[in-house]
Write a protein that holds these residues in place. Structure first.
Motif, PDB file in Angstrom:
ATOM      1  N   ASP A 193      -6.834 -46.093 -34.646  1.00 24.14           N
ATOM      2  CA  ASP A 193      -6.851 -45.727 -36.061  1.00 24.14           C
ATOM      3  C   ASP A 193      -5.587 -46.181 -36.795  1.00 24.14           C
ATOM      4  O   ASP A 193      -5.570 -46.208 -38.026  1.00 24.14           O
ATOM      5  N   LYS A 211      -6.716 -46.785 -40.507  1.00 21.81           N
ATOM      6  CA  LYS A 211      -8.169 -46.709 -40.680  1.00 21.81           C
ATOM      7  C   LYS A 211      -8.535 -45.392 -41.351  1.00 21.81           C
ATOM      8  O   LYS A 211      -8.085 -44.325 -40.938  1.00 21.81           O
ATOM      9  N   ARG A 254      -4.061 -42.644 -30.671  1.00 24.39           N
ATOM     10  CA  ARG A 254      -4.870 -43.390 -31.636  1.00 24.39           C
ATOM     11  C   ARG A 254      -4.091 -44.558 -32.243  1.00 24.39           C
ATOM     12  O   ARG A 254      -4.533 -45.159 -33.225  1.00 24.39           O
TER      13      ARG A 254
END
Length: 316
Positions: A193, A211, A254
């Motif tokens: 992400d 993201k 992430r």
């Protein structure tokens, strides 16, 4: 002689049943209702299209990665000529690839950052961009002291494609150089992400891709935690990010770390680059860290590279 009598009218026959005037009136009445209903439906349709178009105007153009480029400008410390160069560079790049630019001003977030250094404003600027373009998939924060030097390169092919990103990820390396005991994970593209680089000393939030989604909002809220801003880190939000990555594995799990030159190459005259972090011809982005010091309203170091970019942009 008997004559047939005419049939008696039925007592059950409705008055006016044989009259042609009432059916005609009803037909006119039904026609009027139909026209009115059609007009109402047409109006509702046009209104729905109007509001639909206004709501979807925030959506990225079809066929793009849904990329918003976020540039935070401190108009109090930068000259108009310098700002114009940065804006021109971003607009050219966004137009080529169907991306969207979001230009924010530090002054818009002064109340939010309070007494903390003004550089913390990048975080509420990112949240502002996400609120403005909620359907965009990616948000690319790029320092106002950086230029996109390779205008024909899309972020999709350069970094975001699955095979490309997974090949670039730095795995099992210290998250904060040179010898942090906390190291990066080996991730799949679908689990990423946040995409970051590091220089020779720290993680570098001057250029990163986030993201859109629940993680993005959680991460930005955590990073902007008032307690972190009150710590008075020597490098403000940069050291705040270093802290988060080393103490919050939920965030690290992430996050993909990529080589510095992929997203954040330093100019040759800048100190602090990683071992292979200085700009080379053909690199995607060049950044000028010394310009962050804000000693002058113009960053002369940018000028020769801006000229190089202008020639390249005109020839492609």
């Amino acid at each position: 002689m008997q004559f047939a009598l005419p049939p008696r009218r039925s007592l059950h026959t409705l008055p006016g049943a044989n009259s042609s005037r009432l059916p005609l009136y009803r037909r006119k009445q039904l026609k009027t209702i139909a026209i009115f209903a059609f007009a109402v439906l047409t109006l509702l349709y046009l209104l729905s299209r109007l509001f639909s178009s206004s709501s979807t105007s925030l959506s990225p153009p079809a066929g793009t990665a849904g990329m918003v480029i976020v540039t935070l400008l401190d108009r109090q410390s930068l000259s108009e000529s310098y700002i114009n160069k940065i804006v021109t560079n971003r607009e050219d790049y966004a137009k080529r690839h169907g991306y969207t630019n979001f230009f924010a001003s530090v002054s818009d977030y002064e109340e939010a950052i309070g007494d903390a250094p003004r550089s913390w404003a990048l975080i509420p600027a990112m949240r502002h961009a996400m609120a403005t373009y909620p359907k965009s998939k990616y948000f690319f924060h790029l320092s106002p002291h950086a230029l996109v030097m390779n205008p024909t390169t899309s972020l999709k092919s350069h970094l975001l494609d699955r095979s490309r990103l997974e090949s670039l990820m730095l795995k099992n390396v210290p998250i904060v150089p040179p010898d942090s005991i906390i190291k990066t994970f080996a991730l799949k593209q679908k689990d990423v992400d946040l995409i970051l680089t590091q220089d020779g000393e720290d993680l570098s939030p001057s250029s990163f891709i986030l993201k859109n989604g629940d993680f993005a909002r959680f991460f930005l809220d955590l990073w902007f935690e008032p307690l972190f801003r009150s710590y008075r880190f020597a490098k403000a939000e940069t050291h705040g990010l270093d802290h988060i990555m080393q103490w919050h594995p939920t965030v690290l799990a992430r996050t993909a770390l990529v080589p510095q030159r992929i997203l954040n190459a330093y100019s040759k005259d800048s100190s602090g680059a990683s071992q292979d972090g200085s700009y080379k011809d053909g690199d995607f982005v060049i950044r000028f860290p010394s310009c962050d010091e804000g000693k002058a309203r113009d960053c002369d170091e940018l000028d020769p590279y801006y000229s190089m970019w202008s020639k390249k942009a005109k020839s492609t």
